[in-house]
Design an enzyme around this catalytic site. Structure first.
Site, PDB file in Angstrom:
ATOM      1  N   LYS A  68       0.845  -1.203   0.000  1.00 25.43           N
ATOM      2  CA  LYS A  68       0.000   0.000   0.000  1.00 25.43           C
ATOM      3  C   LYS A  68       0.877   1.248   0.000  1.00 25.43           C
ATOM      4  O   LYS A  68       0.613   2.202  -0.736  1.00 25.43           O
ATOM      5  CB  LYS A  68      -0.934  -0.017   1.226  1.00 25.43           C
TER       6      LYS A  68
ATOM      7  N   GLN B 215      -4.621  -1.590   9.652  1.00 26.21           N
ATOM      8  CA  GLN B 215      -4.504  -2.913   9.038  1.00 26.21           C
ATOM      9  C   GLN B 215      -5.049  -3.984   9.995  1.00 26.21           C
ATOM     10  O   GLN B 215      -4.653  -4.047  11.160  1.00 26.21           O
ATOM     11  CB  GLN B 215      -3.025  -3.190   8.709  1.00 26.21           C
TER      12      GLN B 215
ATOM     13  N   ASP C 236     -11.178   2.888   4.083  1.00 26.16           N
ATOM     14  CA  ASP C 236     -11.423   1.451   3.959  1.00 26.16           C
ATOM     15  C   ASP C 236     -12.928   1.184   3.902  1.00 26.16           C
ATOM     16  O   ASP C 236     -13.374   0.143   3.423  1.00 26.16           O
ATOM     17  CB  ASP C 236     -10.838   0.717   5.182  1.00 26.16           C
TER      18      ASP C 236
END
Ligand code: NDP
Length: 280
Positions: free
Chosen positions: A53, A97, A120
């Site tokens: 990422k 994460q 997200d």
């Protein structure tokens, strides 16, 4: 006729190129999109995802900051960091994460991310907006699936879509997005009876199960679009999807390969959401 391949690698590269241009435009207006990624602990797969990422952000000119915290970080410390990022003007998107270590409640952490930075798309407010059809961030993986679907030129309107899997990160948001595009949606899960019959109804079949090659060609309607979200490691260097590719490709009109299908789209859509957050 064998299916046409939905080349996620190629389409993700196109998305990234488009994002790069949008970043350049925003920079001309004095805005550099910024993404903060928070990694707690040393889960090897998470480390790879976070590295990818970060690299993808740098390639398109997004300012990317990775916060690597030790596994013993307390929930309070993590929440403090998220709250700081919520008010940091250089940061437009925050991604924590997952999975987090067992002593940290994932839901509490995700709930703390500011709605306007929830790139997200997992927070309850964003999910609520998705359900009611309001402005929101589309969760990255199902968003990527929609972009792939659109590349087929097939309009979901009025089509029968079947999604196998009802997770919060893939199955459920995928269902909402297809519903918003006027598909008739069925969601299947581990308690669904006659899964094969359900799948055979699908003009659009999305598999997000996590079971290697469980969807076989005999479960697929002639001409269906098959999107395989699954990533299953079956040998040291071999990944397969949830769909048995060879038999499914004989029936489908379009199919995503694994690897190289949905996988590359996820990060591309994260970049897109980050730019969108900066623009807002
Ligand atoms: P989850 O484990 O959270 O959910 C799996 C779903 O599949 C559940 O809803 C479960 O049902 C259902 N299921 C399990 N067994 C069966 C069965 N025999 N028949 C029908 N349904 C079943 O997985 P995720 O949604 O997180 O991920 C799914 C797959 O997608 C995984 O392979 C994962 O690695 C991959 N993935 C890929 C991404 C990418 O970027 N390409 C991103 C995210 C995930 P129930 O709810 O009843 O338990």
């Amino acid at each position: 006729m064998p299916a046409q391949i939905l080349d996620g690698k190629k389409i993700a590269a196109e998305v990234r190129q488009q994002v790069q241009q949008e970043v350049a435009q925003l920079k001309k207006q004095g805005i550099t999109p910024g993404l903060a990624v928070v990694l707690v602990g040393d889960d090897p797969a998470s480390q790879v995802y976070v590295r990818n990422k970060h690299r993808a952000c740098e390639e398109v000119g997004i300012h990317s900051v990775v916060h690597r915290l030790p596994a013993e970080t307390s929930q309070a410390q993590l929440l403090d960091l998220v709250k700081q990022l919520n008010i940091d003007p250089r940061i437009h998107g925050i991604l924590v994460q997952l999975p987090l270590p067992d002593h940290i409640d994932e839901k509490t952490v995700i709930d703390t991310i500011a709605l306007e930075k929830d790139v997200d798309g997992f927070g309850p407010a964003n999910v609520g907006n998705l359900v009611i059809g309001d402005k929101c961030f589309y969760p990255c993986t199902p968003h990527g699936c929609m972009v792939l679907l659109d590349k087929t030129g097939i309009d979901p309107k009025g089509k029968k879509a079947v999604i196998v899997g009802r997770s919060n990160i893939v199955g459920k948001p995928m269902a909402m997005m297809l519903l918003a595009r006027h598909a008739t949606v069925t969601i299947c899960h581990s308690r669904t009876q006659n899964l094969a019959d359900e799948c055979r109804q699908a003009d659009i079949l999305v598999a997000a199960v996590g079971k290697p090659e469980m969807i076989t060609g005999d479960m697929i309607k002639e001409g269906a679009v098959v999107i395989d979200v699954g990533i299953n490691r079956v040998a040291e260097k071999k990944l397969v999807g949830d769909v048995h590719f060879a038999s499914a490709a004989e029936k489908a009109s379009w199919i995503t390969p694994v690897p190289g299908g949905v996988g590359p789209m996820t990060i591309a859509m994260l970049l897109k959401n980050t730019v969108e957050a900066a623009r807002r």
